[in-house]
Design a protein around this motif. Structure first.
Motif, PDB file in Angstrom:
ATOM      1  N   ASN A  23       3.047  -3.419  -1.503  1.00 29.76           N
ATOM      2  CA  ASN A  23       3.910  -2.395  -0.930  1.00 29.76           C
ATOM      3  C   ASN A  23       5.351  -2.909  -0.807  1.00 29.76           C
ATOM      4  O   ASN A  23       6.309  -2.251  -1.241  1.00 29.76           O
ATOM      5  CB  ASN A  23       3.328  -2.021   0.454  1.00 29.76           C
ATOM      6  CG  ASN A  23       3.954  -0.793   1.045  1.00 29.76           C
ATOM      7  OD1 ASN A  23       4.717  -0.095   0.388  1.00 29.76           O
ATOM      8  ND2 ASN A  23       3.637  -0.515   2.295  1.00 29.76           N
ATOM      9  N   SER A 303      -5.286  -3.221   5.933  1.00 29.16           N
ATOM     10  CA  SER A 303      -5.946  -3.081   4.644  1.00 29.16           C
ATOM     11  C   SER A 303      -6.994  -4.141   4.338  1.00 29.16           C
ATOM     12  O   SER A 303      -7.774  -3.978   3.404  1.00 29.16           O
ATOM     13  CB  SER A 303      -4.885  -3.098   3.538  1.00 29.16           C
ATOM     14  OG  SER A 303      -4.271  -4.370   3.494  1.00 29.16           O
ATOM     15  N   TRP A 361      -7.713   6.862   5.768  1.00 26.17           N
ATOM     16  CA  TRP A 361      -6.457   6.158   5.448  1.00 26.17           C
ATOM     17  C   TRP A 361      -5.326   7.142   5.638  1.00 26.17           C
ATOM     18  O   TRP A 361      -5.479   8.332   5.334  1.00 26.17           O
ATOM     19  CB  TRP A 361      -6.497   5.648   3.999  1.00 26.17           C
ATOM     20  CG  TRP A 361      -5.349   4.762   3.619  1.00 26.17           C
ATOM     21  CD1 TRP A 361      -4.235   5.129   2.935  1.00 26.17           C
ATOM     22  CD2 TRP A 361      -5.208   3.362   3.885  1.00 26.17           C
ATOM     23  NE1 TRP A 361      -3.410   4.036   2.773  1.00 26.17           N
ATOM     24  CE2 TRP A 361      -3.982   2.934   3.341  1.00 26.17           C
ATOM     25  CE3 TRP A 361      -5.998   2.406   4.553  1.00 26.17           C
ATOM     26  CZ2 TRP A 361      -3.525   1.617   3.428  1.00 26.17           C
ATOM     27  CZ3 TRP A 361      -5.533   1.087   4.629  1.00 26.17           C
ATOM     28  CH2 TRP A 361      -4.322   0.717   4.066  1.00 26.17           C
ATOM     29  N   VAL A 362      -4.188   6.675   6.125  1.00 29.15           N
ATOM     30  CA  VAL A 362      -3.043   7.578   6.330  1.00 29.15           C
ATOM     31  C   VAL A 362      -1.805   6.971   5.667  1.00 29.15           C
ATOM     32  O   VAL A 362      -1.817   5.793   5.316  1.00 29.15           O
ATOM     33  CB  VAL A 362      -2.748   7.752   7.844  1.00 29.15           C
ATOM     34  CG1 VAL A 362      -3.942   8.326   8.580  1.00 29.15           C
ATOM     35  CG2 VAL A 362      -2.320   6.422   8.487  1.00 29.15           C
ATOM     36  N   GLN A 364       0.931   5.466   6.734  1.00 30.78           N
ATOM     37  CA  GLN A 364       1.221   4.957   8.075  1.00 30.78           C
ATOM     38  C   GLN A 364       2.684   5.066   8.503  1.00 30.78           C
ATOM     39  O   GLN A 364       2.972   5.337   9.663  1.00 30.78           O
ATOM     40  CB  GLN A 364       0.748   3.502   8.162  1.00 30.78           C
ATOM     41  CG  GLN A 364       0.900   2.898   9.543  1.00 30.78           C
ATOM     42  CD  GLN A 364       0.223   1.572   9.652  1.00 30.78           C
ATOM     43  OE1 GLN A 364      -0.996   1.494   9.623  1.00 30.78           O
ATOM     44  NE2 GLN A 364       0.995   0.511   9.776  1.00 30.78           N
ATOM     45  N   HIS A 379      -3.828  -4.413  14.292  1.00 32.66           N
ATOM     46  CA  HIS A 379      -4.292  -5.777  14.020  1.00 32.66           C
ATOM     47  C   HIS A 379      -3.097  -6.725  13.869  1.00 32.66           C
ATOM     48  O   HIS A 379      -3.275  -7.880  13.545  1.00 32.66           O
ATOM     49  CB  HIS A 379      -5.123  -5.768  12.732  1.00 32.66           C
ATOM     50  CG  HIS A 379      -4.286  -5.541  11.503  1.00 32.66           C
ATOM     51  ND1 HIS A 379      -3.421  -4.462  11.362  1.00 32.66           N
ATOM     52  CD2 HIS A 379      -4.121  -6.266  10.377  1.00 32.66           C
ATOM     53  CE1 HIS A 379      -2.797  -4.545  10.203  1.00 32.66           C
ATOM     54  NE2 HIS A 379      -3.208  -5.620   9.580  1.00 32.66           N
ATOM     55  N   ASN A 383       3.662  -5.913   8.205  1.00 35.46           N
ATOM     56  CA  ASN A 383       4.232  -4.617   7.818  1.00 35.46           C
ATOM     57  C   ASN A 383       4.000  -3.579   8.905  1.00 35.46           C
ATOM     58  O   ASN A 383       4.904  -2.816   9.253  1.00 35.46           O
ATOM     59  CB  ASN A 383       3.628  -4.139   6.497  1.00 35.46           C
ATOM     60  CG  ASN A 383       4.038  -5.047   5.365  1.00 35.46           C
ATOM     61  OD1 ASN A 383       5.206  -5.098   4.996  1.00 35.46           O
ATOM     62  ND2 ASN A 383       3.089  -5.809   4.839  1.00 35.46           N
ATOM     63  N   SER A 384       2.798  -3.561   9.440  1.00 36.16           N
ATOM     64  CA  SER A 384       2.491  -2.603  10.503  1.00 36.16           C
ATOM     65  C   SER A 384       3.395  -2.842  11.706  1.00 36.16           C
ATOM     66  O   SER A 384       3.904  -1.898  12.327  1.00 36.16           O
ATOM     67  CB  SER A 384       1.024  -2.735  10.936  1.00 36.16           C
ATOM     68  OG  SER A 384       0.187  -2.428   9.848  1.00 36.16           O
ATOM     69  N   GLU A 387       6.846  -1.596  10.978  1.00 32.81           N
ATOM     70  CA  GLU A 387       6.880  -0.123  10.940  1.00 32.81           C
ATOM     71  C   GLU A 387       6.870   0.426  12.371  1.00 32.81           C
ATOM     72  O   GLU A 387       7.548   1.404  12.685  1.00 32.81           O
ATOM     73  CB  GLU A 387       5.692   0.399  10.120  1.00 32.81           C
ATOM     74  CG  GLU A 387       5.843   0.116   8.619  1.00 32.81           C
ATOM     75  CD  GLU A 387       4.518   0.110   7.832  1.00 32.81           C
ATOM     76  OE1 GLU A 387       3.500   0.588   8.360  1.00 32.81           O
ATOM     77  OE2 GLU A 387       4.516  -0.393   6.690  1.00 32.81           O
TER      78      GLU A 387
HETATM   79  N1  UDP Z   1      -1.312   1.228   5.862  1.00 38.16           N
HETATM   80  C1  UDP Z   1      -1.285   2.539   5.495  1.00 38.16           C
HETATM   81  N2  UDP Z   1      -2.290   3.355   5.920  1.00 38.16           N
HETATM   82  C2  UDP Z   1      -3.301   2.926   6.714  1.00 38.16           C
HETATM   83  C3  UDP Z   1      -3.303   1.571   7.107  1.00 38.16           C
HETATM   84  C4  UDP Z   1      -2.292   0.746   6.662  1.00 38.16           C
HETATM   85  O1  UDP Z   1      -0.372   3.002   4.795  1.00 38.16           O
HETATM   86  O2  UDP Z   1      -4.181   3.746   7.028  1.00 38.16           O
HETATM   87  C5  UDP Z   1      -0.233   0.350   5.348  1.00 38.16           C
HETATM   88  C6  UDP Z   1       0.742  -0.024   6.419  1.00 38.16           C
HETATM   89  O3  UDP Z   1       1.747   0.955   6.496  1.00 38.16           O
HETATM   90  C7  UDP Z   1       1.241  -1.374   5.958  1.00 38.16           C
HETATM   91  C8  UDP Z   1       0.110  -1.933   5.113  1.00 38.16           C
HETATM   92  O4  UDP Z   1      -0.787  -0.854   4.872  1.00 38.16           O
HETATM   93  O5  UDP Z   1       2.403  -1.217   5.175  1.00 38.16           O
HETATM   94  C9  UDP Z   1      -0.672  -3.008   5.814  1.00 38.16           C
HETATM   95  O6  UDP Z   1       0.059  -4.176   5.820  1.00 38.16           O
HETATM   96  P1  UDP Z   1       0.054  -5.146   7.060  1.00 38.16           P
HETATM   97  O7  UDP Z   1       0.965  -6.274   6.718  1.00 38.16           O
HETATM   98  O8  UDP Z   1       0.372  -4.445   8.306  1.00 38.16           O
HETATM   99  O9  UDP Z   1      -1.448  -5.626   7.209  1.00 38.16           O
HETATM  100  P2  UDP Z   1      -2.552  -6.112   6.160  1.00 38.16           P
HETATM  101  O10 UDP Z   1      -3.190  -4.892   5.631  1.00 38.16           O
HETATM  102  O11 UDP Z   1      -1.866  -6.922   5.096  1.00 38.16           O
HETATM  103  O12 UDP Z   1      -3.483  -6.897   6.999  1.00 38.16           O
END
Ligand code: UDP
Length: 485
Positions: A23, A303, A361-362, A364, A379, A383-384, A387
C-alpha cells in the motif's frame, strides 16, 4: 526518444509482499509517476492477482504511461495464508525464490520484455538487506523505504546495544522492567514494549539475524525513506539520523498522497484509491452514515494478525458489554486454527444485530475519516496508527507482532492518543478501556487526538509542510543520482 530530450529516471520499486508495505509503496510510486518518472513496480504474483481482483489499480495506473507492474513468484503455494504467524515462510520464499529473480533482473539490465529502458534507481523495502550490495555492484543508486514505524526501527538499530547490556534476550519475569539501551525513550520502554521478535530467547534465530543484517545494510544505502514527519517523530528521527544521515520523512504518506493528487486534480471521489488485497465492503459506509457522531468503535487487527477463538470472544464480549456501537472488519483467515468454527452466543448476535456491523474488509482510510467513528480498537500496525492519528481518532491498542509492541507504547506514552492493552485481552479490561476513552476521559482524548491530527496535517500541507518539502527533495535527488548511472 529525441536526441535532446533528457531521459527520465527509471525507478524500480520493490515492496515486501504484504498489504501494508505494498500500500505504501504504491502510493509512493503514484507520486513518482505523477512527477514524470518511469516506474516499475515489482510485485509478487499473489499480491498482483489480489490487487487486480479487488481494486482499480490497473485503470488508475494506466493514467501513467511510464508506469508498469511486473510480478514474480513468492515461492509459496497459492493457498498459503501469508499471515504473521507464518512470516518465516514468507522470509524463506524471499531468500530462496524472489532474491535470485531480482538479482537476475537487475544484472541482466532489463526487467522483462515489457520494460523499455534499464533501471536507473531502486527503492526497496528495508527488509531486503541483499539489495544494497547488488545495487553497488552494478552501479545503481538504491534507497531503502522502511514502512515499519520509525520508533520500532530505532529499537532495531539499538539491538546490538541491548544485547551488549544484557537487556535482550529477556525472560518473561522481566517484561515489566524498563530498558536503558534505547536512547531517547526516557525510560518509558519496558521489555514488553520492545518489538515482538526481541522476546525470542535464541539470538541465533533467523529473525534476529535478519534484523541484525538489516540494520547493518540500511546505512550503506543512498538514503532512507520513512513514513513519518518531524511533527510526529522528531526526537526519534534525530536518533536515527545519527546513523543514516540522508533521511526523507514523507509521511503520513497516505495523507501526502491525497494532498498531492488533489492539487494535481487527479483524485476523484468516484475512483477509490484503495490498494486492498481483499474486497472493500461498501455497505458499512451506509451503515456508518446512520450512526451519531463519534459513537462507533471501529475494530480491526489489520492484514496479517491472527487471534484465537478465545480472544475473539473476549474482544466481542468486551465491546458488546461497553454498550457502544461498533463496526468490525473481521478479515477472513484471521481466526487461528484450521477449523476456526465457533458458536456465537445469543447475547453477542443480538447485540451485534442491534448496534453492530461486522464485515470482512473495509477501505479503512475512508472508515477512519467518517464522522461517526469515535474510537479505533487496533492491533497498532504502523499504517493503521498513522491513519488514525491523521483523523484524530483515539485508539485502544492490542499489538500483535513486529513493531506493534513499540507503537502501542508510543501511542499511550508519547502521542497520548490512546491506551495500550498490550498482552491482555480480557472482556472486563476491554469494556473498562472503551468507557475510559469514550466517557470518563473523553475530553482529554479528544483534545490530544485533535492536537496530533493537526500536527500530522501540517506535515503534508502543500505550503510549508515538511513532508511535501522532503518529497520534492527526494524527486530532485532521484533525478540527480540517476543521471550519473
Ligand atoms: N486495512 C484496510 N481494511 C481493513 C483492514 C486494514 O484497508 O479492513 C489497511 C489499513 O488501512 C492499513 C493496512 O491495511 O493501510 C494495514 O497495515 P498496518 O501497517 O496497519 O498493519 P498490518 O496489516 O501490516 O499488520
Amino acid at each position: 526518444m529525441g536526441k535532446d530530450k533528457v531521459k527520465s529516471p527509471h525507478v524500480l520499486l520493490f515492496p515486501l509482499p504484504l498489504q501494508g508495505p505494498v500500500n505504501c509503496m504504491l502510493k509512493l510510486a503514484e507520486l513518482l509517476a505523477l512527477n514524470g518518472l518511469q516506474c516499475t513496480f515489482l510485485n509478487t504474483d499473489y499480491i498482483q492477482n489480489c490487487l487486480l481482483k479487488h481494486t482499480h489499480v490497473q485503470s488508475r495506473f494506466d493514467n501513467y504511461p511510464e508506469f508498469r507492474f511486473e510480478a514474480i513468484p513468492d515461492g509459496l503455494p497459492e493457498d498459503h495464508p501469508r499471515t504473521g504467524d507464518k512470516f518465516l515462510d514468507v522470509a524463506n520464499g524471499i531468500q530462496e525464490v524472489m532474491k535470485p529473480i531480482f538479482v537476475e533482473m537487475l544484472t541482466s539490465g532489463k526487467l522483462s520484455s515489457k520494460s523499455s529502458s534499464p533501471v536507473s534507481f531502486v527503492i526497496a523495502d528495508g527488509f531486503y538487506s541483499f539489495a544494497v550490495d547488488l545495487a553497488k555492484e552494478i552501479g545503481i543508486p538504491l534507497m531503502y523505504f522502511e514502512t515499519i514505524s520509525p520508533c520500532a526501527l530505532w529499537t532495531f538499530f539499538c539491538l546490538p546495544r541491548l544485547i551488549e547490556l544484557g537487556e535482550v534476550p529477556f525472560k518473561e519475569e522481566d517484561y515489566d522492567r524498563k530498558v536503558s539501551g534505547v536512547p531517547g525513550t526516557k525510560n518509558f520502554l519496558r521489555g514488553r514494549d520492545l518489538p515482538s521478535f526481541f522476546r525470542i530467547s535464541d539470538l541465533n534465530h533467523p529473525i534476529i539475524q535478519f534484523i541484525l543484517k538489516e540494520i547493518q545494510e540500511i546505512p550503506r544505502s543512498q538514503g532512507l525513506l520513512l513514513n513519518t514527519s518531524e511533527n510526529i517523530d522528531g526526537p526519534i528521527i534525530s536518533q536515527i539520523s545519527t546513523l543514516c544521515p540522508n533521511i526523507y520523512n514523507i509521511g503520513p504518506l497516505h495523507s501526502l498522497h491525497k494532498s498531492i493528487l488533489l492539487s494535481a486534480q487527479k483524485a476523484s471521489s468516484h475512483t477509490s484509491s484503495s490498494n486492498s488485497l481483499w474486497e472493500d465492503d461498501k455497505s458499512c459506509m451506509t451503515w456508518l452514515d446512520a450512526q451519531p457522531q463519534k459513537s462507533v468503535i471501529y475494530v480491526s487487527i489489520g492484514s496479517i494478525a491472527v487471534m484465537t477463538v478465545d480472544q475473539l470472544m473476549e474482544l466481542w464480549h468486551g465491546i458488546v458489554n461497553s454498550g457502544k456501537r461498533f463496526l468490525w472488519a473481521l478479515r477472513p483467515g484471521s481466526i487461528a486454527g484450521k477449523d476456526s468454527k465457533y458458536a456465537i452466543p445469543a447475547e453477542l448476535s443480538d447485540a451485534t444485530k442491534e448496534r453492530g456491523c461486522i464485515v470482512s474488509w473495509v477501505f479503512q482510510e475512508e472508515v477512519l475519516a467518517h464522522p461517526a467513528i469515535g474510537l479505533f480498537l487496533t492491533h497498532s500496525g504502523w499504517n493503521s496508527t498513522l491513519e488514525s492519528l491523521v483523523e484524530g481518532v483515539p485508539m485502544i491498542c492490542w499489538p500483535y507482532i513486529v513493531d506493534q509492541q513499540v507503537i502501542s507504547r508510543f501511542v499511550q506514552e508519547v502521542w497520548k492518543v490512546g491506551i495500550d492493552m498490550k498482552d491482555n485481552c480480557d472482556r472486563i479490561l476491554i469494556e473498562k478501556t472503551v468507557r475510559e476513552i469514550m466517557e470518563d476521559r473523553k475530553d482529554e482524548f479528544e483534545k490530544s487526538s485533535s492536537v496530533m491530527a493537526k500536527l500530522a496535517g501540517q506535515s503534508v500541507a502543500d505550503q510549508g509542510g515538511s513532508s511535501h518539502h522532503n518529497f520534492n527533495r527526494l524527486l530532485k535527488d532521484i533525478r540527480a543520482m540517476s543521471v550519473n548511472t
